[in-house]
Design a protein around this motif. Structure first.
Motif, PDB file in Angstrom:
ATOM      1  N   ALA A  82      37.900  14.643  11.614  1.00  0.00           N
ATOM      2  CA  ALA A  82      38.843  14.670  12.726  1.00  0.00           C
ATOM      3  C   ALA A  82      40.219  15.080  12.226  1.00  0.00           C
ATOM      4  O   ALA A  82      40.688  14.595  11.195  1.00  0.00           O
ATOM      5  N   LEU A  83      40.826  15.991  12.957  1.00  0.00           N
ATOM      6  CA  LEU A  83      42.221  16.361  12.728  1.00  0.00           C
ATOM      7  C   LEU A  83      42.985  15.876  13.948  1.00  0.00           C
ATOM      8  O   LEU A  83      42.739  16.328  15.066  1.00  0.00           O
ATOM      9  N   TYR A  84      43.864  14.899  13.730  1.00  0.00           N
ATOM     10  CA  TYR A  84      44.696  14.359  14.804  1.00  0.00           C
ATOM     11  C   TYR A  84      46.048  15.052  14.738  1.00  0.00           C
ATOM     12  O   TYR A  84      46.736  14.956  13.724  1.00  0.00           O
ATOM     13  N   HIS A  85      46.403  15.759  15.786  1.00  0.00           N
ATOM     14  CA  HIS A  85      47.665  16.506  15.827  1.00  0.00           C
ATOM     15  C   HIS A  85      48.441  16.029  17.051  1.00  0.00           C
ATOM     16  O   HIS A  85      48.106  16.376  18.186  1.00  0.00           O
ATOM     17  N   CYS A 116      42.955  14.697  19.124  1.00  0.00           N
ATOM     18  CA  CYS A 116      41.911  14.758  18.102  1.00  0.00           C
ATOM     19  C   CYS A 116      41.042  16.002  18.280  1.00  0.00           C
ATOM     20  O   CYS A 116      40.491  16.235  19.350  1.00  0.00           O
ATOM     21  N   ILE A 117      40.922  16.771  17.189  1.00  0.00           N
ATOM     22  CA  ILE A 117      39.988  17.884  17.150  1.00  0.00           C
ATOM     23  C   ILE A 117      38.860  17.443  16.222  1.00  0.00           C
ATOM     24  O   ILE A 117      39.110  17.071  15.077  1.00  0.00           O
ATOM     25  N   ARG A 118      37.634  17.461  16.727  1.00  0.00           N
ATOM     26  CA  ARG A 118      36.492  17.002  15.944  1.00  0.00           C
ATOM     27  C   ARG A 118      35.695  18.198  15.430  1.00  0.00           C
ATOM     28  O   ARG A 118      35.328  19.073  16.211  1.00  0.00           O
ATOM     29  N   PHE A 119      35.442  18.192  14.122  1.00  0.00           N
ATOM     30  CA  PHE A 119      34.678  19.262  13.485  1.00  0.00           C
ATOM     31  C   PHE A 119      33.369  18.692  12.972  1.00  0.00           C
ATOM     32  O   PHE A 119      33.350  17.929  12.013  1.00  0.00           O
TER      33      PHE A 119
END
Length: 154
Positions: A82-85, A116-119
């Protein structure tokens, strides 16, 4: 970029599975290389963190003023990285830009929450797009955006 809690960051990364470790390190390197000057790296909420240091924004985070102002976090969760921006959450124009650009950089559907962007597919993280996203806010513009969205500025 100043680093805080380097030992915790190193231990966190070393504990990751090999496929996650490579993707996580690449995301970390993108942050170090692309975030504008002034953001610092550390370890908060059991995640890799990039934030505005208290020396630049003494008020800190409104949820816990003892913490610096958060901007980006990266975490390895059970089924994804997860990238939280926080800028995606706080700025509709940036969010719309990202949602429009994402399909041009990934063959998979965007899996995103408020910040949150989930990869889930480590081999299809759109690193070029993430690098561009990281440049969209300076420390000063993030503080201004944060104050207009989250702080009661009387």
């Amino acid at each position: 970029m100043k680093q805080n809690n380097v030992e915790e960051i190193t231990q966190y990364i070393q504990a990751l599975e090999p496929d996650r470790k490579q993707a996580f390190e690449k995301l970390r390197n993108l942050c170090v290389e692309n975030l504008p000057q002034g953001f610092e790296e550390g370890f908060t909420y059991n995640m890799l963190a990039y934030f505005v240091p208290k020396s630049m924004y003494p008020a800190g985070y409104h949820c816990d003023s003892s913490l610096p102002l958060p901007f980006i976090n990266i975490a390895s969760q059970k089924n994804f990285i997860a990238l939280y921006h926080m800028g995606l959450y706080a700025n509709e124009d940036i969010k719309n830009w990202f949602e429009t650009e994402y399909p041009k950089h990934s063959k998979y559907k965007l899996d995103m929450g408020k910040s949150c962007i989930r990869f889930k597919k480590m081999d299809d993280i759109p690193y070029t797009l993430i690098a561009e996203l990281l440049t969209k806010f300076t420390v000063e513009s993030w503080i201004t955006t944060y104050e207009s969205n989250f702080r009661n500025t009387k």
